[in-house]
Design an enzyme around this catalytic site. Structure first.
Site, PDB file in Angstrom:
ATOM      1  N   HIS A  32       0.840  -1.205   0.000  1.00  0.00           N
ATOM      2  CA  HIS A  32       0.000   0.000   0.000  1.00  0.00           C
ATOM      3  C   HIS A  32       0.873   1.253   0.000  1.00  0.00           C
ATOM      4  O   HIS A  32       0.527   2.255  -0.629  1.00  0.00           O
ATOM      5  CB  HIS A  32      -0.924  -0.014   1.215  1.00  0.00           C
ATOM      6  N   LYS A  68     -10.480  12.807  -3.588  1.00  0.00           N
ATOM      7  CA  LYS A  68     -11.052  12.114  -2.434  1.00  0.00           C
ATOM      8  C   LYS A  68     -10.685  12.794  -1.134  1.00  0.00           C
ATOM      9  O   LYS A  68      -9.551  13.223  -0.939  1.00  0.00           O
ATOM     10  CB  LYS A  68     -10.568  10.649  -2.410  1.00  0.00           C
TER      11      LYS A  68
END
Length: 314
Positions: free
Chosen positions: A130, A194
């Protein structure tokens, strides 16, 4: 390869067997069981003295169970006099906790790395972390693999002769999306903006880039509850996209993820088998699973023969 032994925890036996098949090696014999109080017991059922062991274990849900199982397998092998242990972790749990988000919060990814080293692991093979900087948390060699070659082959076949654009669900994923776009004949790029006010809650405010009448392919490293994916896809459709598909390496798919995906405007969600949730996925007609077994097997073979890993992705 005669000094190589490949073992597997219980988190993803199907993937481990497929990797061994491609390596033309038998899966090592382990007895793994739970006592009534939940304690894990591991016994190595074959001689491993002097061999180099590869332990395949995704630290997916149940994360702590699978992580503890990995530690115990490594300890059992170490006490059975193996020469060296490499942990093959297709999905690296706790990778989203790679920095302090508040003044008094932990950096759990670093803690997990320290524990893995302390357990006796000498090398790590993992896929699509990630946060790439997690490699720096280890004081041992880390081979970071990418699922992009597998995904790109699929995208080229599926979207052949179609006008498509690569998109990222947030600014943090733009580097990943740009790498995909470059390998797809320098495809155009877009991004949804976002904001995350709380864990597993995302707000999409606008779309950056022209997606009108384009088939959009969202790229991310993982999909958890699906909230961000669904909202990004809807924002892209509202901006004039013809269709939205999505590729994520790791299909965590927790909570109401399947329901969210099924009820969304996403045409197809493409994931890999780094996490074993095949039974759950039978309930969905929108999800396509690609296997990374050949890629991991090739990487292990190259490590054994001291060959370059980076050539797999060049």
């Amino acid at each position: 390869m005669n000094k190589i032994k490949v073992f597997s925890g219980t988190s993803n036996l199907k993937l481990s067997k497929s990797i061994c098949k491609k390596l033309k090696l038998p899966l090592g014999k382990l007895e793994i069981k739970r006592f009534n109080d939940g304690e894990i017991f591991v016994e190595v059922d074959e001689s491993v003295r002097g061999s180099n062991a590869y332990v395949i274990q995704s630290t997916s849900s149940p994360v702590n169970e699978n992580l503890m199982e990995l530690f115990i397998i490594v300890d059992a092998l170490k006490r059975a006099a193996v020469n060296e242990i490499t942990a093959v972790i297709p999905y690296f749990g706790y990778s989203r906790q790679d920095r302090k988000v508040t003044d008094r919060s932990p950096i759990t990814a670093r803690l997990v790395c320290d524990l893995l080293i302390k357990s006796g692991i000498k090398k790590v093979v993992t896929m699509d972390l990630h946060a790439g900087q997690i490699q720096g948390f280890f004081d041992i060699p880390v081979d970071h693999l990418y699922s992009s070659p597998i995904a790109i082959n699929y995208i080229k076949k599926k979207f052949k002769n179609k006008d498509f654009i690569i998109a990222s669900p947030d600014a943090g994923g733009m580097e990943r999306a740009r790498a995909f776009a470059k390998k797809l004949n320098d495809a155009d790029l877009a991004m949804t903006d976002k904001r995350r006010p709380a864990p597993n809650i995302a707000e999409i405010t606008n779309v950056i880039g022209n997606v009108e009448d384009k088939n959009v392919i969202l790229i991310d490293d993982l999909i958890d509850t699906g909230g961000t994916a669904v909202k990004s896809a809807q924002a892209l459709m509202n901006a004039g996209a013809k269709s939205v598909s999505m590729f994520c390496t790791h299909g965590v798919l927790s909570g109401q993820a399947l329901k969210n995906i099924e009820n969304s405007c996403i045409d197809e969600l493409i994931i890999t088998d780094t996490i074993d949730n095949q039974e759950k996925l039978k309930k969905s007609n929108k999800i396509k699973v690609l296997t990374v077994s050949s890629l991991i097997a090739e990487a292990i073979g190259r490590i054994v023969k001291n060959k370059s890993i980076s050539q797999l992705f060049s």
